[in-house]
Design a protein around this motif. Structure first.
Motif, mmCIF file in Angstrom:
data_model
loop_
_atom_site.group_PDB
_atom_site.id
_atom_site.type_symbol
_atom_site.label_atom_id
_atom_site.label_comp_id
_atom_site.label_asym_id
_atom_site.label_seq_id
_atom_site.Cartn_x
_atom_site.Cartn_y
_atom_site.Cartn_z
ATOM 1 N N PHE A 495 -8.678 -43.989 -51.881
ATOM 2 C CA PHE A 495 -9.487 -43.405 -50.816
ATOM 3 C C PHE A 495 -10.320 -42.220 -51.304
ATOM 4 N N GLN A 496 -9.872 -41.550 -52.348
ATOM 5 C CA GLN A 496 -10.711 -40.515 -52.943
ATOM 6 C C GLN A 496 -11.995 -41.120 -53.514
ATOM 7 N N GLU A 497 -11.871 -42.279 -54.155
ATOM 8 C CA GLU A 497 -13.049 -42.961 -54.687
ATOM 9 C C GLU A 497 -13.969 -43.430 -53.564
ATOM 10 N N ILE A 498 -13.382 -43.916 -52.475
ATOM 11 C CA ILE A 498 -14.188 -44.342 -51.330
ATOM 12 C C ILE A 498 -14.960 -43.163 -50.744
ATOM 13 N N GLN A 499 -14.284 -42.018 -50.623
ATOM 14 C CA GLN A 499 -14.945 -40.838 -50.074
ATOM 15 C C GLN A 499 -16.107 -40.384 -50.965
ATOM 16 N N LYS A 500 -15.918 -40.452 -52.268
ATOM 17 C CA LYS A 500 -16.996 -40.096 -53.194
ATOM 18 C C LYS A 500 -18.193 -41.021 -53.026
ATOM 19 N N GLN A 501 -17.917 -42.321 -52.821
ATOM 20 C CA GLN A 501 -19.004 -43.276 -52.638
ATOM 21 C C GLN A 501 -19.750 -43.018 -51.330
ATOM 22 N N PHE A 502 -18.997 -42.714 -50.273
ATOM 23 C CA PHE A 502 -19.619 -42.361 -48.995
ATOM 24 C C PHE A 502 -20.576 -41.175 -49.169
ATOM 25 N N ALA A 503 -20.141 -40.160 -49.903
ATOM 26 C CA ALA A 503 -20.976 -38.975 -50.094
ATOM 27 C C ALA A 503 -22.210 -39.294 -50.924
ATOM 28 N N GLU A 504 -22.046 -40.120 -51.916
ATOM 29 C CA GLU A 504 -23.181 -40.489 -52.766
ATOM 30 C C GLU A 504 -24.227 -41.267 -51.969
ATOM 31 N N ASP A 505 -23.770 -42.175 -51.115
ATOM 32 C CA ASP A 505 -24.692 -43.021 -50.346
ATOM 33 C C ASP A 505 -25.276 -42.299 -49.136
ATOM 34 N N ALA A 506 -24.512 -41.366 -48.563
ATOM 35 C CA ALA A 506 -24.979 -40.508 -47.462
ATOM 36 C C ALA A 506 -25.532 -41.296 -46.270
ATOM 37 N N ALA A 507 -24.893 -42.407 -45.945
ATOM 38 C CA ALA A 507 -25.260 -43.128 -44.721
ATOM 39 C C ALA A 507 -24.649 -42.448 -43.500
ATOM 40 N N TYR A 508 -23.568 -41.696 -43.733
ATOM 41 C CA TYR A 508 -22.907 -40.920 -42.690
ATOM 42 C C TYR A 508 -22.793 -39.480 -43.193
ATOM 43 N N ILE A 509 -23.250 -38.549 -42.399
ATOM 44 C CA ILE A 509 -23.185 -37.132 -42.768
ATOM 45 C C ILE A 509 -22.129 -36.462 -41.885
ATOM 46 N N PRO A 510 -20.936 -36.180 -42.414
ATOM 47 C CA PRO A 510 -19.891 -35.553 -41.599
ATOM 48 C C PRO A 510 -20.282 -34.139 -41.202
ATOM 49 N N LEU A 511 -19.944 -33.763 -39.972
ATOM 50 C CA LEU A 511 -20.297 -32.436 -39.457
ATOM 51 C C LEU A 511 -19.063 -31.584 -39.202
ATOM 52 N N TRP A 512 -18.142 -32.097 -38.368
ATOM 53 C CA TRP A 512 -16.968 -31.302 -38.061
ATOM 54 C C TRP A 512 -15.816 -32.184 -37.585
ATOM 55 N N GLN A 513 -14.625 -31.590 -37.606
ATOM 56 C CA GLN A 513 -13.401 -32.221 -37.120
ATOM 57 C C GLN A 513 -12.878 -31.400 -35.955
ATOM 58 N N ASP A 514 -12.378 -32.076 -34.949
ATOM 59 C CA ASP A 514 -12.003 -31.371 -33.728
ATOM 60 C C ASP A 514 -10.581 -30.827 -33.753
ATOM 61 N N ASN A 515 -10.310 -29.929 -32.822
ATOM 62 C CA ASN A 515 -8.974 -29.645 -32.329
ATOM 63 C C ASN A 515 -8.943 -30.223 -30.921
ATOM 64 N N GLN A 516 -7.779 -30.605 -30.464
ATOM 65 C CA GLN A 516 -7.677 -31.119 -29.100
ATOM 66 C C GLN A 516 -7.366 -29.970 -28.144
ATOM 67 N N TYR A 517 -8.121 -29.910 -27.048
ATOM 68 C CA TYR A 517 -7.896 -28.883 -26.034
ATOM 69 C C TYR A 517 -7.778 -29.561 -24.673
ATOM 70 N N ILE A 518 -6.668 -29.334 -24.019
ATOM 71 C CA ILE A 518 -6.474 -29.821 -22.653
ATOM 72 C C ILE A 518 -6.231 -28.613 -21.758
ATOM 73 N N ALA A 519 -7.046 -28.474 -20.725
ATOM 74 C CA ALA A 519 -6.866 -27.400 -19.742
ATOM 75 C C ALA A 519 -6.153 -27.970 -18.526
ATOM 76 N N THR A 520 -5.140 -27.282 -18.060
ATOM 77 C CA THR A 520 -4.315 -27.795 -16.968
ATOM 78 C C THR A 520 -4.073 -26.720 -15.919
ATOM 79 N N GLN A 521 -3.694 -27.177 -14.745
ATOM 80 C CA GLN A 521 -3.159 -26.256 -13.744
ATOM 81 C C GLN A 521 -1.793 -25.770 -14.225
ATOM 82 N N ALA A 522 -1.341 -24.648 -13.711
ATOM 83 C CA ALA A 522 -0.126 -24.001 -14.224
ATOM 84 C C ALA A 522 1.134 -24.827 -14.009
#
Length: 545
Positions: A495-522
């Motif tokens: 998968f490291q090799e796959i990630q390197k190929q993705f970056a070289e080809d740049a068909a997908y440009i990663p931006l950010w990774q989320d945290n999950q946030y859920i807002a609830t009543q008390a």
């Protein structure tokens, strides 16, 4: 991801607000296992048929009303049996996978759930996908390694794979593996109507629609009640509510407003604007008012570039986008540090993530214009293109504006922004293969790095961007599917090799990774059990005190 509208309007028109007529249940309802919960989200479903949907909004409903052979228990990153009593590969080549069903399974309408129903459900996904009857959802790509399915008696199902696929149990645990009733669902077309029949923990009591911006009916709410026929992995788990209503809103601001006026008990996903998350966190008081629960995220945000269309049929132009994007500015300025900059298509926490978009030819920080221009010899500047995004995504307009600013400040690009109402509107544009550039999120179908590879590559990949890299498709990806131990170094190296190929080809440009946030009543309990790497919203584990 199907954009088909399959439910007739039955009374809730216009913007959805918290009214009894729209099926909402006030958060002031008494607590206990007999209470109901009300959730709000901007991620409405595109289809309620597992053969026709490949989006987070639809799968949130699927995981609660349908059942698969396998499921992810809370906190797990490997699947466990649900409708199955047991499942296993019966050969060392990982091409034959056999499941034995639990006895006496039934659908919510009382029809028997047997091996024939499982075979029917899986076969129809492939058949409908081949006929494009899924309205271009592309969900059948998750079964691309499957050759055939056969049954033995009423309780045994055997899957014969075309190639080795150690991830096949994970795929069966995703939304594509849901089991449907052969007496209700056609084998060649999507269900038309409101008669959804599954075998999950809930069944759908009612569906309501409202009028969308185009004048057509769109989902307004889905009301769920417990399914007395459910039998599976959660049979012994105490259900903390008697039912749930999921309300669909047009914007994050409406979700926040519904929380504040008590119309909903909690939001159901990435539904709040970053500024609102920060404000709610800062204002929360222990045991009083709105509470914010944070969990690990595995969803990502990226730019999708069409390698088959100008200007992005030029690799140097695609790489130039990746070199100029300021991910930290997006995370800090647009999302107020509620997300983490991402430098690989595969996110942290899913396998062995690396950061190839920080390595050559990119660099640890956005490159200066003169450095990027030197790689674009012979390309006429500025490079014009249109960037399309969903207006109802959290901070979507601000994010698009920030990216436009990044790229245009260099003098290299001229970006035209185009908004569409929702993710559902992007789907047919991807299917057409003619969308030059877009912004989208990706939520894992299953918590394995393969899910950030297989749907992204191939002539008919999910995003229709014509990205079919031979090195990944013919060598690296097949190799990864033969590696049963997903945690060992051999798998990590692939998968490291796959990630390197993705970056070289740049068909997908990663931006950010989320945290999950859920807002609830008390008074809401159990939410942390829904915030794990599998990103499954388990409604039955949410209760009221």
């Amino acid at each position: 991801m199907s954009a088909a509208k399959r439910f007739a309007a039955i009374g809730c028109v216009g913007l959805l607000t918290a009214t009894a007529a729209c099926g909402s249940t006030s958060s002031s309802s008494k607590g206990g296992v007999n209470s109901t919960i009300t959730l709000g989200t901007v991620s409405s479903y595109t289809s309620l048929d597992p053969a026709g949907a490949y989006d987070a909004g639809s799968w949130t409903v699927f995981y609660n009303v349908y059942q698969g052979l396998m499921t992810y228990l809370p906190g797990a990153n490997t699947p466990s049996p649900d409708a199955a009593k047991s499942c296993k590969f019966s050969d060392s080549s990982y091409t034959t996978y056999t499941c034995t069903l639990l006895p006496d399974l039934k659908f919510s309408n009382g029809d028997p759930l047997d091996a024939a129903a499982v075979k029917f459900s899986i076969d129809r996904v492939l058949k409908i996908g081949q006929l494009k009857g899924d309205n271009g959802s592309g969900v059948s790509v998750l079964l691309d390694t499957l050759g055939s399915v056969d049954t033995t008696g009423t309780d045994t199902v055997t899957f014969h794979l075309k190639t080795a696929d150690a991830t096949f149990p994970d795929r069966l645990a995703s939304g594509v593996g849901e089991i449907v009733d052969p007496k209700v669902y056609s084998g060649t077309k999507l269900l038309d109507g409101t008669g959804i029949v599954g075998s999950g923990i809930y069944t759908i009591a009612s569906v309501q629609t409202k009028t969308g911006s185009d004048g057509k009916p769109v989902p307004a709410s889905v009301k769920l009640v417990l399914n007395p026929n459910y039998k599976g992995a959660y049979s012994a788990t105490k259900k903390l509510n008697a039912g749930a209503t999921l309300n669909f809103y047009d914007s994050p601001a409406q979700v926040k407003s519904a929380l504040e006026d008590g119309s909903i008990d909690l939001n159901a996903g990435s539904d709040l604007a970053p500024a609102d998350i920060v404000a709610l966190q800062g204002a929360q008081q222990l045991g009083k008012g709105i509470q914010v629960v944070q969990g690990t995220g595995s969803s990502t945000r990226m730019m999708v570039l069409n390698v088959g269309m100008a200007p992005f049929n030029n690799q140097a132009v695609r790489q130039a986008v990746g070199k100029l994007i300021d991910r930290q500015a997006i995370a800090d300025k647009v999302y107020q540090s509620t997300v983490t900059p991402l430098y690989s298509v595969i996110p942290q926490g899913i396998g062995d993530q690396t950061r190839p978009f920080e390595q050559a030819p990119y660099g640890t920080d956005p490159l200066k214009a003169d450095q990027v221009k030197s790689s674009l010899s012979g390309v006429k500047l500025p490079i014009d293109f249109t960037l399309t995004y969903a207006a109802n995504s959290a901070a979507g307009p601000a994010e698009a504006a920030q990216i436009k600013s990044n790229l245009e400040a260099s003098g290299i690009f001229k970006v035209t922004l185009k908004s569409v109402p929702s993710l559902g509107t992007l789907i047919p544009l991807w299917s057409s293969g003619k969308l030059v550039a877009s912004l989208t999120g990706w939520q894992a179908d299953y918590p394995d790095p393969d899910d950030f590879v297989s749907p992204f590559v191939g002539k008919d990949n999910t995003f229709g961007n014509n990205y079919a890299p031979s090195t990944i498709m013919n060598d690296l990806h097949p190799l990864s599917l033969k590696e049963a131990n997903r945690a060992d170094q051999t798998t990590a190296n692939t998968f490291q090799e796959i990630q390197k190929q993705f970056a070289e080809d740049a068909a997908y440009i990663p931006l950010w990774q989320d945290n999950q946030y859920i807002a609830t009543q008390a008074n809401i309990t159990g939410v942390p059990l829904t915030l794990d790497i599998a990103s499954i919203m388990r409604f039955w584990m949410i209760g009221k005190s």
